[in-house]
Design a protein around this motif. Structure first.
Motif, PDB file in Angstrom:
ATOM      1  N   LEU A  32      -2.572   5.600   2.713  1.00  0.00           N
ATOM      2  CA  LEU A  32      -3.024   6.271   3.637  1.00  0.00           C
ATOM      3  C   LEU A  32      -3.834   6.034   4.038  1.00  0.00           C
ATOM      4  O   LEU A  32      -5.209   6.312   3.616  1.00  0.00           O
ATOM      5  CB  LEU A  32      -1.802   7.924   3.946  1.00  0.00           C
ATOM      6  CG  LEU A  32      -2.388   8.564   5.588  1.00  0.00           C
ATOM      7  CD1 LEU A  32      -1.133   7.654   6.677  1.00  0.00           C
ATOM      8  CD2 LEU A  32      -2.144   9.583   5.436  1.00  0.00           C
ATOM      9  N   TYR A  33      -3.711   5.405   5.993  1.00  0.00           N
ATOM     10  CA  TYR A  33      -5.002   4.753   5.675  1.00  0.00           C
ATOM     11  C   TYR A  33      -5.171   4.294   7.532  1.00  0.00           C
ATOM     12  O   TYR A  33      -4.021   5.028   7.823  1.00  0.00           O
ATOM     13  CB  TYR A  33      -5.649   3.159   5.476  1.00  0.00           C
ATOM     14  CG  TYR A  33      -4.775   2.114   5.513  1.00  0.00           C
ATOM     15  CD1 TYR A  33      -5.403   0.961   7.203  1.00  0.00           C
ATOM     16  CD2 TYR A  33      -3.366   1.851   5.196  1.00  0.00           C
ATOM     17  CE1 TYR A  33      -4.264   0.129   7.691  1.00  0.00           C
ATOM     18  CE2 TYR A  33      -2.689   1.249   6.125  1.00  0.00           C
ATOM     19  CZ  TYR A  33      -3.407   0.240   7.053  1.00  0.00           C
ATOM     20  OH  TYR A  33      -3.089  -1.217   7.230  1.00  0.00           O
ATOM     21  N   GLY A  34      -5.988   4.544   8.186  1.00  0.00           N
ATOM     22  CA  GLY A  34      -6.888   4.254   9.908  1.00  0.00           C
ATOM     23  C   GLY A  34      -7.086   5.450   9.715  1.00  0.00           C
ATOM     24  O   GLY A  34      -7.155   6.227   9.893  1.00  0.00           O
ATOM     25  N   ASP A  47      -0.546   4.684   9.653  1.00  0.00           N
ATOM     26  CA  ASP A  47      -0.435   3.343   8.491  1.00  0.00           C
ATOM     27  C   ASP A  47      -0.131   3.154   7.627  1.00  0.00           C
ATOM     28  O   ASP A  47      -0.797   4.409   6.959  1.00  0.00           O
ATOM     29  CB  ASP A  47      -2.041   2.828   9.155  1.00  0.00           C
ATOM     30  CG  ASP A  47      -1.916   2.612  10.105  1.00  0.00           C
ATOM     31  OD1 ASP A  47      -1.300   1.781  11.004  1.00  0.00           O
ATOM     32  OD2 ASP A  47      -3.071   2.980  10.816  1.00  0.00           O
ATOM     33  N   PHE A  48       0.384   3.205   6.938  1.00  0.00           N
ATOM     34  CA  PHE A  48       0.986   3.030   4.848  1.00  0.00           C
ATOM     35  C   PHE A  48       0.992   1.652   4.317  1.00  0.00           C
ATOM     36  O   PHE A  48       1.078   0.102   6.058  1.00  0.00           O
ATOM     37  CB  PHE A  48       2.349   3.428   4.779  1.00  0.00           C
ATOM     38  CG  PHE A  48       2.165   4.801   5.280  1.00  0.00           C
ATOM     39  CD1 PHE A  48       1.780   5.812   4.212  1.00  0.00           C
ATOM     40  CD2 PHE A  48       2.547   5.213   6.169  1.00  0.00           C
ATOM     41  CE1 PHE A  48       2.315   7.464   4.505  1.00  0.00           C
ATOM     42  CE2 PHE A  48       2.421   6.930   7.027  1.00  0.00           C
ATOM     43  CZ  PHE A  48       2.537   7.299   6.088  1.00  0.00           C
ATOM     44  N   MET A  49      -0.301   1.528   3.867  1.00  0.00           N
ATOM     45  CA  MET A  49      -0.164   0.202   2.881  1.00  0.00           C
ATOM     46  C   MET A  49       0.696   0.306   1.691  1.00  0.00           C
ATOM     47  O   MET A  49      -0.083   0.960   0.377  1.00  0.00           O
ATOM     48  CB  MET A  49      -1.467  -0.757   2.711  1.00  0.00           C
ATOM     49  CG  MET A  49      -1.772  -1.838   2.065  1.00  0.00           C
ATOM     50  SD  MET A  49      -0.557  -3.131   3.110  1.00  0.00           S
ATOM     51  CE  MET A  49      -1.971  -3.101   4.623  1.00  0.00           C
ATOM     52  N   VAL A  50       1.626  -0.252   0.731  1.00  0.00           N
ATOM     53  CA  VAL A  50       2.306  -0.289  -0.152  1.00  0.00           C
ATOM     54  C   VAL A  50       1.687  -1.687  -1.187  1.00  0.00           C
ATOM     55  O   VAL A  50       1.482  -2.105  -0.281  1.00  0.00           O
ATOM     56  CB  VAL A  50       3.892   0.028  -0.324  1.00  0.00           C
ATOM     57  CG1 VAL A  50       4.614  -0.662  -1.478  1.00  0.00           C
ATOM     58  CG2 VAL A  50       4.696   0.644   1.169  1.00  0.00           C
ATOM     59  N   PHE A  67      10.163   1.939   1.952  1.00  0.00           N
ATOM     60  CA  PHE A  67       9.364   3.010   1.566  1.00  0.00           C
ATOM     61  C   PHE A  67       9.511   3.760   3.665  1.00  0.00           C
ATOM     62  O   PHE A  67       9.255   4.981   3.768  1.00  0.00           O
ATOM     63  CB  PHE A  67       7.857   2.845   1.134  1.00  0.00           C
ATOM     64  CG  PHE A  67       7.286   4.021   1.391  1.00  0.00           C
ATOM     65  CD1 PHE A  67       6.817   5.098   0.172  1.00  0.00           C
ATOM     66  CD2 PHE A  67       5.834   3.946   2.443  1.00  0.00           C
ATOM     67  CE1 PHE A  67       6.298   6.031   0.128  1.00  0.00           C
ATOM     68  CE2 PHE A  67       5.393   5.001   2.272  1.00  0.00           C
ATOM     69  CZ  PHE A  67       5.576   6.112   1.275  1.00  0.00           C
ATOM     70  N   LYS A  68       9.393   3.186   4.289  1.00  0.00           N
ATOM     71  CA  LYS A  68       8.968   3.544   5.450  1.00  0.00           C
ATOM     72  C   LYS A  68      10.807   4.068   5.778  1.00  0.00           C
ATOM     73  O   LYS A  68      10.617   4.995   6.494  1.00  0.00           O
ATOM     74  CB  LYS A  68       9.340   2.084   6.604  1.00  0.00           C
ATOM     75  CG  LYS A  68       9.402   2.498   7.791  1.00  0.00           C
ATOM     76  CD  LYS A  68       9.244   1.184   9.000  1.00  0.00           C
ATOM     77  CE  LYS A  68       8.941   1.726  10.729  1.00  0.00           C
ATOM     78  NZ  LYS A  68       8.949   0.743  11.524  1.00  0.00           N
ATOM     79  N   GLU A  69      12.220   3.646   5.737  1.00  0.00           N
ATOM     80  CA  GLU A  69      13.260   4.461   5.173  1.00  0.00           C
ATOM     81  C   GLU A  69      12.654   5.619   4.814  1.00  0.00           C
ATOM     82  O   GLU A  69      13.744   6.733   5.267  1.00  0.00           O
ATOM     83  CB  GLU A  69      14.319   3.762   5.230  1.00  0.00           C
ATOM     84  CG  GLU A  69      14.686   2.425   5.943  1.00  0.00           C
ATOM     85  CD  GLU A  69      14.928   2.758   7.409  1.00  0.00           C
ATOM     86  OE1 GLU A  69      15.597   3.245   7.613  1.00  0.00           O
ATOM     87  OE2 GLU A  69      13.852   2.293   7.993  1.00  0.00           O
ATOM     88  N   ASP A  82       4.018   2.610  10.347  1.00  0.00           N
ATOM     89  CA  ASP A  82       3.369   1.144   9.975  1.00  0.00           C
ATOM     90  C   ASP A  82       3.206   1.434   9.114  1.00  0.00           C
ATOM     91  O   ASP A  82       2.328   1.394   8.202  1.00  0.00           O
ATOM     92  CB  ASP A  82       2.538   0.463  11.390  1.00  0.00           C
ATOM     93  CG  ASP A  82       1.810  -0.640  11.541  1.00  0.00           C
ATOM     94  OD1 ASP A  82       2.496  -1.342  10.666  1.00  0.00           O
ATOM     95  OD2 ASP A  82       0.780  -1.521  11.304  1.00  0.00           O
ATOM     96  N   VAL A  83       4.601   0.864   8.289  1.00  0.00           N
ATOM     97  CA  VAL A  83       4.146  -0.234   6.515  1.00  0.00           C
ATOM     98  C   VAL A  83       4.014  -1.351   6.459  1.00  0.00           C
ATOM     99  O   VAL A  83       5.503  -2.210   6.743  1.00  0.00           O
ATOM    100  CB  VAL A  83       5.721   0.800   5.766  1.00  0.00           C
ATOM    101  CG1 VAL A  83       5.418   0.994   5.190  1.00  0.00           C
ATOM    102  CG2 VAL A  83       5.613   2.414   6.442  1.00  0.00           C
TER     103      VAL A  83
END
Length: 216
Positions: A32-34, A47-50, A67-69, A82-83
């Motif tokens: 999780l970032y931003g 904002d997520f980054m997998v 992951f967004k779902e 925003d993934v």
């Protein structure tokens, strides 16, 4: 880091990320970032980054979508999510512009710690303030609000910041938006730089006592 603005509890979000990792062998981490991790009260998006290992373009798209779902099912608004997905080796690609934000502002939902701590460093927000449009009286009032009349209090003490030089301040990255709001109220222009730093050395110069007497 504290995230009081999440639609669900942080522990619930961490558990969702851990479950996702258990179900998909190529998942290395979920970050999780931003603006959320920089202390914004009402972020425009989450904002997520997998972070994956060895995934091709199709897998990156599919896993970020899945992951967004999952997040939507836990209570996140779809329109604010925003993934994205990135392979671990892309973290060292200077052309991938999201990497600095991930390192400096990111929080690992798998390891439950800020990414900069996992890299043995700290995340900072450096502000260069422009007070040229203020009168001398306005500057004095702003300085008191910033540092207190004693030079050791004010908003900087509250946010655990440091006054490095005239109108240059350094704060923990999670205090970024609280300080930006403070500057908005005072109508102070600024330049903001997000930084990653590693504690390297601390030296206090003074007199030392040796067998031969006082030494500089």
């Amino acid at each position: 880091m504290k995230f009081s603005n999440l639609p669900i509890g942080l522990s619930e979000l961490e558990e969702a990320a851990s479950k996702f990792k258990r179900e998909h062998g190529k998942v290395f981490d979920v970050v999780l970032y931003g603006s959320t991790t920089q202390g914004k009260d009402s972020p425009n998006d989450f904002d997520f980054m997998v972070v994956l290992r060895g995934a091709d373009d199709s897998e990156r798209f599919e896993l970020s979508f899945e992951f967004k779902e999952m997040l939507v099912d836990t209570g996140f608004p779809h329109e604010k999510l925003d993934v994205k997905a990135i392979n671990l080796e892309q973290m060292w690609n200077p052309n991938y512009l999201a990497v600095p934000g991930i390192v400096i502002t990111g929080y690992s939902l798998i390891r439950k710690r800020p990414v900069h701590e996992l890299m043995n460093g700290e995340g900072y927000a450096l502000f260069v303030l422009d007070v040229r449009g203020m009168t001398k009286n306005e500057r004095n009032k702003f300085s008191f609000a910033l540092r207190g009349r004693d030079g050791k209090s004010g908003i900087l003490k509250e946010l655990e910041g440091h006054y490095l030089a005239p109108w240059v301040v350094l704060l923990p990255v999670e205090a970024t938006y609280r300080f930006k709001e403070f500057l908005r109220v005072w109508r102070v222009n600024y330049e903001l730089y997000l930084m990653f730093g590693v504690p390297y050395e601390s030296k206090v110069w003074g007199l030392e006592i040796s067998s031969g007497g006082l030494q500089p």
